[in-house]
Motif scaffolding. Structure first.
Motif, PDB file in Angstrom:
ATOM      1  N   GLN A 159       0.828  -1.211   0.000  1.00 11.93           N
ATOM      2  CA  GLN A 159       0.000   0.000   0.000  1.00 11.93           C
ATOM      3  C   GLN A 159       0.864   1.264   0.000  1.00 11.93           C
ATOM      4  OE1 GLN A 159      -2.406  -0.783   3.461  1.00 11.93           O
ATOM      5  NE2 GLN A 159      -4.022  -1.780   2.290  1.00 11.93           N
ATOM      6  N   PHE A 160       1.953   1.217   0.746  1.00 12.93           N
ATOM      7  CA  PHE A 160       2.870   2.352   0.769  1.00 12.93           C
ATOM      8  C   PHE A 160       3.500   2.571  -0.606  1.00 12.93           C
ATOM      9  CE2 PHE A 160       7.242   4.003   1.447  1.00 12.93           C
ATOM     10  CZ  PHE A 160       6.901   5.249   1.966  1.00 12.93           C
ATOM     11  N   ASN A 161       3.938   1.481  -1.239  1.00 15.31           N
ATOM     12  CA  ASN A 161       4.530   1.588  -2.569  1.00 15.31           C
ATOM     13  C   ASN A 161       3.510   2.107  -3.583  1.00 15.31           C
ATOM     14  OD1 ASN A 161       6.863   0.548  -1.494  1.00 15.31           O
ATOM     15  ND2 ASN A 161       6.541  -1.525  -2.251  1.00 15.31           N
ATOM     16  N   LEU A 162       2.282   1.624  -3.445  1.00 18.93           N
ATOM     17  CA  LEU A 162       1.216   2.056  -4.347  1.00 18.93           C
ATOM     18  C   LEU A 162       0.941   3.549  -4.181  1.00 18.93           C
ATOM     19  CD1 LEU A 162      -0.368   0.304  -6.344  1.00 18.93           C
ATOM     20  CD2 LEU A 162      -2.243   0.239  -4.703  1.00 18.93           C
ATOM     21  N   THR A 163       0.959   4.005  -2.933  1.00 22.23           N
ATOM     22  CA  THR A 163       0.789   5.428  -2.644  1.00 22.23           C
ATOM     23  C   THR A 163       1.812   6.263  -3.402  1.00 22.23           C
ATOM     24  OG1 THR A 163      -0.132   5.078  -0.427  1.00 22.23           O
ATOM     25  CG2 THR A 163       0.937   7.181  -0.827  1.00 22.23           C
ATOM     26  N   ASN A 164       3.060   5.866  -3.309  1.00 23.75           N
ATOM     27  CA  ASN A 164       4.132   6.618  -3.957  1.00 23.75           C
ATOM     28  C   ASN A 164       4.051   6.542  -5.482  1.00 23.75           C
ATOM     29  OD1 ASN A 164       5.289   7.506  -1.543  1.00 23.75           O
ATOM     30  ND2 ASN A 164       6.456   5.618  -1.309  1.00 23.75           N
ATOM     31  N   MET A 165       3.635   5.386  -5.989  1.00 25.17           N
ATOM     32  CA  MET A 165       3.544   5.234  -7.444  1.00 25.17           C
ATOM     33  C   MET A 165       2.423   6.095  -8.011  1.00 25.17           C
ATOM     34  SD  MET A 165       4.431   1.153  -7.848  1.00 25.17           S
ATOM     35  CE  MET A 165       4.913   1.162  -9.588  1.00 25.17           C
ATOM     36  N   TYR A 166       1.293   6.147  -7.303  1.00 22.33           N
ATOM     37  CA  TYR A 166       0.197   7.020  -7.730  1.00 22.33           C
ATOM     38  C   TYR A 166       0.586   8.496  -7.582  1.00 22.33           C
ATOM     39  CZ  TYR A 166      -3.625   3.655  -8.473  1.00 22.33           C
ATOM     40  OH  TYR A 166      -4.445   2.675  -8.970  1.00 22.33           O
ATOM     41  N   ALA A 167       1.266   8.826  -6.500  1.00 24.44           N
ATOM     42  CA  ALA A 167       1.623  10.220  -6.229  1.00 24.44           C
ATOM     43  C   ALA A 167       2.624  10.761  -7.243  1.00 24.44           C
ATOM     44  CB  ALA A 167       2.182  10.356  -4.817  1.00 24.44           C
ATOM     45  N   ASN A 168       3.473   9.875  -7.758  1.00 18.23           N
ATOM     46  CA  ASN A 168       4.536  10.312  -8.664  1.00 18.23           C
ATOM     47  C   ASN A 168       4.335   9.891 -10.118  1.00 18.23           C
ATOM     48  OD1 ASN A 168       6.487  11.552  -6.684  1.00 18.23           O
ATOM     49  ND2 ASN A 168       6.309   9.515  -5.794  1.00 18.23           N
ATOM     50  N   GLY A 169       3.262   9.128 -10.378  1.00 16.87           N
ATOM     51  CA  GLY A 169       3.011   8.697 -11.748  1.00 16.87           C
ATOM     52  C   GLY A 169       4.014   7.669 -12.232  1.00 16.87           C
ATOM     53  N   ILE A 170       4.362   6.718 -11.371  1.00 17.57           N
ATOM     54  CA  ILE A 170       5.320   5.671 -11.720  1.00 17.57           C
ATOM     55  C   ILE A 170       4.577   4.347 -11.915  1.00 17.57           C
ATOM     56  CG2 ILE A 170       7.345   4.362 -10.969  1.00 17.57           C
ATOM     57  CD1 ILE A 170       8.108   6.782  -9.256  1.00 17.57           C
ATOM     58  N   GLY A 171       4.612   3.809 -13.110  1.00 23.08           N
ATOM     59  CA  GLY A 171       3.917   2.556 -13.405  1.00 23.08           C
ATOM     60  C   GLY A 171       2.435   2.731 -13.610  1.00 23.08           C
ATOM     61  N   THR A 172       1.970   3.937 -13.446  1.00 22.96           N
ATOM     62  CA  THR A 172       0.560   4.279 -13.629  1.00 22.96           C
ATOM     63  C   THR A 172       0.469   5.787 -13.818  1.00 22.96           C
ATOM     64  OG1 THR A 172      -1.656   4.114 -12.639  1.00 22.96           O
ATOM     65  CG2 THR A 172       0.183   4.597 -11.148  1.00 22.96           C
ATOM     66  N   THR A 173      -0.699   6.274 -14.204  1.00 22.67           N
ATOM     67  CA  THR A 173      -0.843   7.715 -14.329  1.00 22.67           C
ATOM     68  C   THR A 173      -0.864   8.363 -12.950  1.00 22.67           C
ATOM     69  OG1 THR A 173      -3.250   7.430 -14.422  1.00 22.67           O
ATOM     70  CG2 THR A 173      -2.086   7.626 -16.523  1.00 22.67           C
ATOM     71  N   LYS A 174      -0.399   9.580 -12.878  1.00 24.04           N
ATOM     72  CA  LYS A 174      -0.389  10.321 -11.618  1.00 24.04           C
ATOM     73  C   LYS A 174      -1.823  10.528 -11.147  1.00 24.04           C
ATOM     74  CE  LYS A 174       2.626  13.948  -9.825  1.00 24.04           C
ATOM     75  NZ  LYS A 174       3.496  15.082 -10.209  1.00 24.04           N
TER      76      LYS A 174
END
Length: 207
Positions: free
Chosen positions: A63-78
């Motif tokens: 969940q923490f990693n997902l938070t950062n990926m969504y927040a920064n647009g990494i591996g998914t759209t921001k």
């Protein structure tokens, strides 16, 4: 004819399941490590899929990693909405590193959107409690209303802490009693009755 086809499909499915080997089934911890390896090798989209699958199973690291990926647009759209939702859910799982991310993400979201995400989190927690009879979600709802909700509601927190204690989470007893000190005496009996009703419904009347 249709019945025969259906039976054949079932038999094929059962054959596949019965022939799965133990080594073909990966543990959540190994699955998470696979996600980390993919992330480190810049296979962000594949890593995102793994972290998402684990996040919905309450894995707070994912969940923490997902938070950062969504927040920064990494591996998914921001997506700040999703970043906030997962940071809240992660924080409710007890991860301090997620708590630190919440305020920063909240500052990038308007009040209307904040209210919408808040409602989604409340519904998710409540649905999980009733659907799976998982009393841990009563404790999370208590934390939610006491510490994380945009509108703090001590009375609702008291109700959910009471439900979690009744459900066997005795570690919540001190928290419940501490919150009780902040509530007017004449209101306590009413809130206790509400907690009893919720617990009875969850335990005996929800399939």
């Amino acid at each position: 004819m249709i019945l025969k086809i259906f039976r054949s499909i079932i038999l094929i499915f059962l054959f596949i399941i019965s022939n799965l080997k133990a080594e073909d089934i990966i543990s959540d911890s190994d699955y998470y490590e696979k996600g980390v390896e993919l992330y480190k090798s810049a296979n962000f989209s594949d890593a995102f899929i793994i972290f998402f699958n684990l996040a919905i199973k309450d894995n707070t690291d994912a969940q923490f990693n997902l938070t950062n990926m969504y927040a920064n647009g990494i591996g998914t759209t921001k997506d700040y909405k999703e970043a906030l939702k997962w940071s809240w859910l992660c924080a409710l799982g007890g991860e301090k590193k997620c708590i630190k991310r919440i305020q920063n993400i909240k500052s990038k979201i308007d009040e209307k959107t904040l209210e919408k995400i808040s409602s989604e989190v409340q519904k998710l927690l409540t649905d999980e409690l009733y659907k799976n009879k998982n009393i841990n979600y009563a404790l999370k709802l208590g934390f939610w209303y006491e510490k994380f909700s945009p509108i703090i509601d001590i009375e609702k927190a008291y109700v959910w802490y009471s439900v979690s204690v009744t459900g066997g989470l005795y570690k919540a007893m001190k928290i419940r009693d501490k919150v009780e000190e902040e509530i007017e005496t004449e209101k306590i009996i009413e809130l206790q009755a509400e907690a009893t009703k919720i617990y009875t419904t969850v335990k005996y009347f929800v399939n």
